[in-house]
Design a protein around this motif. Structure first.
Motif, PDB file in Angstrom:
ATOM      1  N   GLY A  44       0.890  -1.139  -0.020  1.00 30.18           N
ATOM      2  CA  GLY A  44      -0.087  -0.038  -0.121  1.00 30.18           C
ATOM      3  C   GLY A  44       0.922   1.236  -0.052  1.00 30.18           C
ATOM      4  N   GLU A  45       0.205   2.309   0.052  1.00 29.42           N
ATOM      5  CA  GLU A  45       1.062   3.773  -0.078  1.00 29.42           C
ATOM      6  C   GLU A  45       1.892   3.907   1.088  1.00 29.42           C
ATOM      7  OE1 GLU A  45      -1.491   7.160  -1.723  1.00 29.42           O
ATOM      8  OE2 GLU A  45      -2.933   6.088  -0.846  1.00 29.42           O
ATOM      9  N   ARG A  46       1.952   3.219   2.281  1.00 20.41           N
ATOM     10  CA  ARG A  46       2.855   3.573   3.237  1.00 20.41           C
ATOM     11  C   ARG A  46       3.976   2.496   2.882  1.00 20.41           C
ATOM     12  NH1 ARG A  46      -0.719   4.265   8.689  1.00 20.41           N
ATOM     13  NH2 ARG A  46      -2.077   6.088   7.943  1.00 20.41           N
ATOM     14  N   ASP A  47       4.092   1.556   2.110  1.00 20.70           N
ATOM     15  CA  ASP A  47       5.228   0.613   1.876  1.00 20.70           C
ATOM     16  C   ASP A  47       6.137   1.123   0.930  1.00 20.70           C
ATOM     17  OD1 ASP A  47       3.881  -1.391   3.589  1.00 20.70           O
ATOM     18  OD2 ASP A  47       2.394  -1.853   2.054  1.00 20.70           O
ATOM     19  N   VAL A  48       7.067   0.209   0.756  1.00 13.34           N
ATOM     20  CA  VAL A  48       8.061   0.391  -0.397  1.00 13.34           C
ATOM     21  C   VAL A  48       8.379  -0.668  -1.139  1.00 13.34           C
ATOM     22  CG1 VAL A  48      10.764   0.831  -0.539  1.00 13.34           C
ATOM     23  CG2 VAL A  48       9.320   1.888   1.429  1.00 13.34           C
ATOM     24  N   PHE A  49       8.537  -0.254  -2.629  1.00 16.03           N
ATOM     25  CA  PHE A  49       8.595  -1.271  -3.468  1.00 16.03           C
ATOM     26  C   PHE A  49       9.901  -1.488  -3.877  1.00 16.03           C
ATOM     27  CE2 PHE A  49       8.356  -2.314  -8.229  1.00 16.03           C
ATOM     28  CZ  PHE A  49       8.179  -3.701  -8.039  1.00 16.03           C
ATOM     29  N   SER A  50      10.721  -2.777  -4.132  1.00 16.01           N
ATOM     30  CA  SER A  50      11.970  -3.207  -4.328  1.00 16.01           C
ATOM     31  C   SER A  50      11.940  -4.113  -5.164  1.00 16.01           C
ATOM     32  CB  SER A  50      12.755  -3.097  -3.264  1.00 16.01           C
ATOM     33  OG  SER A  50      12.475  -3.999  -2.400  1.00 16.01           O
ATOM     34  N   VAL A  51      13.040  -4.135  -5.909  1.00 17.16           N
ATOM     35  CA  VAL A  51      13.210  -5.670  -6.977  1.00 17.16           C
ATOM     36  C   VAL A  51      14.764  -5.912  -6.684  1.00 17.16           C
ATOM     37  CG1 VAL A  51      12.959  -6.672  -8.956  1.00 17.16           C
ATOM     38  CG2 VAL A  51      11.719  -4.739  -8.313  1.00 17.16           C
ATOM     39  N   PRO A  52      15.329  -6.285  -5.545  1.00 24.55           N
ATOM     40  CA  PRO A  52      16.571  -6.485  -5.215  1.00 24.55           C
ATOM     41  C   PRO A  52      17.249  -7.629  -6.149  1.00 24.55           C
ATOM     42  CG  PRO A  52      15.409  -7.471  -3.545  1.00 24.55           C
ATOM     43  CD  PRO A  52      14.338  -6.908  -4.363  1.00 24.55           C
TER      44      PRO A  52
END
Length: 67
Positions: A44-52
């Motif tokens: 959601g909007e409070r999270d962080v998206f990453s693709v390590p």
């Protein structure tokens, strides 16, 4: 507008071996990440998206995707 990326089949995207699907849905302001052999992540909007496995050290706030 829904943005979706998915690999065609297992092993077909050698540089992204564990990421099966990313869905960015601005209607609900979420990112859904499906990886092989792992639970589905709903960010959601409070999270962080990453693709390590593709971009080590890179991350983006989900809220920033909808700004």
């Amino acid at each position: 507008m829904l943005l979706k990326w998915a690999s065609a089949e297992a092993g077909s995207v050698g540089w992204l071996p564990r990421l099966d699907e990313v869905v960015i849905d601005p209607a609900v302001r979420q990112v859904v990440v499906r990886r092989r052999n792992a639970p589905t992540q709903v960010l959601g909007e409070r999270d962080v998206f990453s693709v390590p496995e593709l971009f080590p050290g890179w991350e983006v706030a989900v809220a920033g995707l909808f700004a």
